[in-house]
Design a protein around this motif. Structure first.
Motif, PDB file in Angstrom:
ATOM      1  N   ARG A 164     -12.328  46.699  36.419  1.00 56.90           N
ATOM      2  CA  ARG A 164     -11.597  45.985  37.471  1.00 56.90           C
ATOM      3  C   ARG A 164     -12.347  44.740  37.922  1.00 56.90           C
ATOM      4  O   ARG A 164     -13.546  44.759  38.177  1.00 56.90           O
ATOM      5  N   THR A 192     -15.406  43.753  46.700  1.00 56.32           N
ATOM      6  CA  THR A 192     -14.009  44.141  46.912  1.00 56.32           C
ATOM      7  C   THR A 192     -13.216  43.815  45.658  1.00 56.32           C
ATOM      8  O   THR A 192     -13.633  43.004  44.825  1.00 56.32           O
ATOM      9  N   LYS A 193     -12.055  44.428  45.532  1.00 59.13           N
ATOM     10  CA  LYS A 193     -11.182  44.158  44.401  1.00 59.13           C
ATOM     11  C   LYS A 193     -10.610  42.745  44.512  1.00 59.13           C
ATOM     12  O   LYS A 193     -10.156  42.336  45.582  1.00 59.13           O
ATOM     13  N   SER A 218      -1.032  42.777  43.917  1.00 57.81           N
ATOM     14  CA  SER A 218      -1.045  44.207  44.164  1.00 57.81           C
ATOM     15  C   SER A 218      -2.372  44.773  43.687  1.00 57.81           C
ATOM     16  O   SER A 218      -3.380  44.100  43.675  1.00 57.81           O
ATOM     17  N   GLN A 219      -2.361  46.036  43.307  1.00 54.35           N
ATOM     18  CA  GLN A 219      -3.533  46.698  42.735  1.00 54.35           C
ATOM     19  C   GLN A 219      -4.734  46.718  43.696  1.00 54.35           C
ATOM     20  O   GLN A 219      -5.875  46.553  43.295  1.00 54.35           O
ATOM     21  N   GLY A 220      -4.456  46.884  44.968  1.00 52.09           N
ATOM     22  CA  GLY A 220      -5.515  47.100  45.941  1.00 52.09           C
ATOM     23  C   GLY A 220      -6.387  45.911  46.240  1.00 52.09           C
ATOM     24  O   GLY A 220      -7.592  46.074  46.513  1.00 52.09           O
ATOM     25  N   GLU A 236      -9.645  45.740  48.677  1.00 53.87           N
ATOM     26  CA  GLU A 236     -10.224  47.057  48.946  1.00 53.87           C
ATOM     27  C   GLU A 236     -11.680  47.103  48.477  1.00 53.87           C
ATOM     28  O   GLU A 236     -12.049  46.449  47.511  1.00 53.87           O
TER      29      GLU A 236
END
Length: 548
Positions: free
Chosen positions: A305, A330-331, A337-339, A342
């Motif tokens: 990721r 963080t992402k 989308s896809q967090g 986070e």
């Protein structure tokens, strides 16, 4: 002249003593210094007249005295700074003396041998030494019979004005870009006739891959930074030697046009590995305004990721920023989308490193980056084989007696070491018994039949290499083997301690030089390049192994 000197002395003395009666401090004459950097340029006409033009220069000079050196009891010719002196010589060799006179009467001298010959130069020999560390740097020298001076053209400028060197002198030149350049050297004497020589110098394209740490200092690495959204990038000399980056070096310059999400990316030849506990990246960053820096990793080797960390720069010039991907990552945005945003802890490998300067903002200007690295990794033991390629190994080589050492990119991809890699560079100053030692955390074991060590070694001169083992774990006897290098670049040397080892010097006794077969373990490996000799220069080592 003597009267004038006396009058000057009286005036100065009066001034000194009268000054002592005033309240002001006396002048400190102890700080008066003679002129410095006194030198001169010489030009010999090519019309067989023997006319030589001398242009002196220097610092803190009020006048120059020129002694042409072709008559006895010569009275000097006096000229002022910026002026020239002309003199007609008969054919021959003369020593010209240039005396720089300061305002206080102190002097500095410069001597130059000048040859005036109406015979055309002969037997021109041009030497061009190209640096193996930075192939863009060359040093040119020339010699020729009956030559007075040499015009050197480096071939990288249109309508180039030649650089003039005298016999016995050399000149260094740095090319600014890769390519083939024709170096032209013209030998001139006192006459019209000349002789010249040309050689082609090839400056290779930097094509080594980018790996951490990124220093911008290797001329063989292609530091391509793919920019987007209006940003631009170049590698240049550090323009601000201060703070945490006060040493002269190359840096990367990122220029923002002033729109949102400007930035760029490095495609890494060796991916950053976040699989262990070492998840911090540091970067030296220069800015004169407060600005956030976003560091993002993409290109997960196994589809990991994308993620990022933001660090804030205080606008105080060079600062070292730290990006902790273990606690602050963080992402990253992908498609909304896809967090996104986070918390995330990367555990894989990433081949693309992206930098945004004030990502969502519109700050414009030029910013500098340097020394991007992943510090504090889980270190691997220093043991054989030694390849210099692992970022997890500290390849310490303790030098002595004037030698120095560094790890760098292989500067000569040829022979038995033609692959791009890191190597150890040993520089000898030119004194006896220069060398260094690796303190091995896993000792070399000579307890079995495997008693041969091989080393890839680079030299451009024939030289003996002495490999010595000390630090016997159970007090084993120090011993050594010598192998000879032929001076042909990369060669693989073999040191057979089963057949060729002898007892090393300890205190002049204990059987020094006697045959010896080691059977124990040794924690210290010592290398001497031309041990008892005085060969100077840079030598490279790689792939030190114990073979069957």
């Amino acid at each position: 002249m003597k009267i004038i000197k006396s009058l000057v002395f009286v005036i100065v003395a009066t001034f000194i003593f009268s000054g002592c009666n005033e309240d002001e401090d006396p002048i400190v004459f102890q700080e008066i210094a003679p002129p410095t950097e006194v030198t001169a340029n010489f030009n010999v006409t090519q019309d067989d007249t023997g006319l030589v033009t001398i242009t002196p220069s220097g610092v803190s000079v009020s006048s120059f005295q020129i002694y042409f050196g072709d008559v006895e009891n010569e009275e000097p010719t006096i000229i002022l700074p910026g002026g020239t002196a002309e003199h007609i010589y008969s054919e021959g060799t003369y020593t010209v003396k240039v005396v720089g006179v300061g305002t206080t009467g102190l002097i500095s001298e410069f001597l130059q041998e000048v040859t005036v010959s109406f015979r055309a130069p002969e037997n021109l020999l041009v030497t061009i030494d190209q640096s193996v560390i930075n192939p863009a740097i060359i040093t040119v020298g020339a010699s020729a019979d009956f030559a007075t001076l040499f015009d050197v053209y480096f071939g990288d400028v249109v309508d180039e004005t030649p650089t003039i060197i005298m016999p016995g002198e050399t000149v260094e030149h740095t090319y600014q870009s890769p390519g083939d350049y024709t170096v032209r050297v013209i030998a001139r004497g006192g006459g019209i006739a000349t002789i010249e020589s040309t050689q082609v110098v090839t400056v290779p394209i930097a094509n080594d891959p980018i790996v951490l740490p990124i220093t911008f200092d290797s001329p063989t690495v292609n530091y391509q930074f793919v920019t987007f959204n209006g940003a631009s990038f170049e590698v240049l000399d550090n323009p601000e030697l201060s703070g945490v980056n006060s040493q002269a070096s190359k840096v990367g310059a990122i220029t923002n046009a002033g729109v949102n999400f400007e930035g760029g990316s490095f495609n890494l030849g060796t991916p950053v590995d976040f699989s262990g506990t070492n998840k911090t990246i540091t970067m030296k960053f220069w800015s004169n305004v407060t600005v956030p820096i976003l560091l993002k990793f993409e290109g997960g080797v196994s589809g990991e990721r994308q993620n990022e960390v933001v660090a804030n720069h205080g606008g105080t010039g060079w600062e070292e920023l730290s990006f902790d991907f273990a606690t602050d990552a963080t992402k990253s945005f992908i498609d909304g989308s896809q967090g996104v945003g986070e918390p995330f802890v990367p555990t894989g490998q990433y081949a693309t490193m992206v930098i945004f300067v004030d990502g969502p903002g519109t700050t414009s200007g030029t910013f500098y980056i340097d020394d991007i690295e992943q510090p504090g990794g889980e270190q691997t033991l220093l043991e054989l084989p030694i390849t210099f390629d692992s970022s997890l190994v500290t390849y310490d080589f303790g030098t002595f007696n004037g030698a120095s050492y560094e790890v760098l990119d292989n500067p000569d991809l040829s022979g038995v070491n033609s692959q791009a890699s890191k190597v150890g560079a040993i520089t000898n100053a030119g004194v006896n018994f220069e060398g260094g030692a690796f303190n091995l955390e896993t000792p070399v074991d000579f307890g079995g039949t495997n008693k041969t060590i091989t080393i890839k070694f680079w030299a451009n001169v024939a030289v003996p290499i002495l490999l010595k083992f000390e630090g016997g774990v159970s007090g084993e006897r120090q011993n050594e083997v010598i192998a000879n290098h032929g001076g042909t670049g990369w060669e693989e040397l073999s040191f057979d301690f089963a057949t060729d080892a002898t007892k090393s010097f300890i205190d002049g006794s204990q059987g020094v030089g006697e045959p010896f077969v080691p059977t124990g373990q040794y924690a210290t490996m010592v290398i001497f390049v031309d041990g008892p000799g005085t060969t100077s220069g840079v030598f490279y080592i790689d792939d030190l192994k114990q073979i069957d």
